[in-house]
Design a protein around this motif. Structure first.
Motif, short mmCIF file in Angstrom:
data_model
loop_
_atom_site.label_atom_id
_atom_site.label_comp_id
_atom_site.label_asym_id
_atom_site.label_seq_id
_atom_site.Cartn_x
_atom_site.Cartn_y
_atom_site.Cartn_z
N ASP A 71 -7.46 -4.10 10.54
CA ASP A 71 -7.92 -2.81 10.15
C ASP A 71 -8.58 -2.71 8.53
O ASP A 71 -9.26 -2.32 7.85
N ASP B 194 -8.54 0.92 -7.49
CA ASP B 194 -7.43 1.67 -8.20
C ASP B 194 -6.48 0.71 -9.20
O ASP B 194 -5.53 0.95 -9.93
N ALA C 128 0.63 -0.75 -0.01
CA ALA C 128 -0.08 0.09 -0.35
C ALA C 128 0.71 1.18 -0.30
O ALA C 128 0.24 2.37 -0.96
N ARG D 256 -11.75 -0.52 6.77
CA ARG D 256 -12.16 0.59 6.50
C ARG D 256 -12.27 0.60 4.71
O ARG D 256 -11.73 0.11 4.19
N ARG D 257 -13.14 1.91 4.06
CA ARG D 257 -13.44 1.30 2.69
C ARG D 257 -11.79 2.19 2.31
O ARG D 257 -11.87 1.79 0.87
N SER D 258 -11.24 2.73 2.91
CA SER D 258 -9.61 3.36 2.34
C SER D 258 -8.67 2.44 1.35
O SER D 258 -8.48 2.54 0.19
N TRP D 259 -9.08 0.81 2.49
CA TRP D 259 -7.64 -0.42 1.67
C TRP D 259 -8.92 -1.13 0.33
O TRP D 259 -8.58 -1.47 -0.38
N ARG D 260 -10.25 -1.09 0.71
CA ARG D 260 -11.12 -1.53 -0.57
C ARG D 260 -10.86 -0.84 -1.82
O ARG D 260 -10.82 -1.17 -3.14
N ALA D 261 -10.53 0.47 -1.72
CA ALA D 261 -10.28 1.40 -2.42
C ALA D 261 -9.21 1.04 -3.56
O ALA D 261 -8.96 1.50 -4.62
N MET D 262 -8.09 0.37 -3.03
CA MET D 262 -6.75 -0.31 -3.53
C MET D 262 -7.89 -1.15 -4.68
O MET D 262 -6.92 -1.19 -5.63
N ALA E 280 0.81 3.69 -3.26
CA ALA E 280 0.63 5.18 -2.51
C ALA E 280 1.20 6.38 -2.71
O ALA E 280 0.84 7.91 -2.71
#
Length: 116
Positions: free
Chosen positions: A71, A84, A13, A75-81, A17
């Motif tokens: 975590d 992408d 990640a 959390r949604r931020s991890w699913r965004a990967m 990022a």
């Protein structure tokens, strides 16, 4: 035990990022903060053990550690990967060769560093 499973995902990640030109600085900062936290955590844990005892401290900190390890699943931020994953390659995801050059830009690594 759970840290061994999560560390490769965290490193992936971070590499995905962080823009390549900032990668060394950002990872150095992350590592410095993490290593600085080790003695602080030991001091804090010692104080908590003195206040409430060993078994309650281990139970609470073990539960916190388990929650932190979950975590990426919560959390949604991890699913965004995952979303992408189909995005075309950018500066932060260009492949690196063993000599430090990016395969796509043709600029030798020392020249890139001087221009940054």
């Amino acid at each position: 035990l759970a840290a061994g499973a999560i560390n490769p995902a965290l490193a992936t990640a971070q590499y995905a990022a962080i823009p390549e030109r900032l990668l060394a600085r950002a990872l150095a900062a992350v590592n410095a903060i993490a290593w600085a936290g080790i003695p602080l955590g030991a001091l804090l844990a010692g104080a908590v053990v003195n206040l409430v005892g060993l078994v309650p401290t281990l139970l609470v900190l073990g539960a916190v550690y388990g929650l932190v390890t979950l975590d990426p699943f919560l959390r949604r931020s991890w699913r965004a990967m995952d979303r992408d994953a189909g995005v075309p390659a950018t500066e932060s995801s260009s492949p690196r060769r063993a000599d430090g050059d990016c395969a796509n830009d043709g600029v030798p690594a020392p020249e890139r560093l001087r221009s940054a």
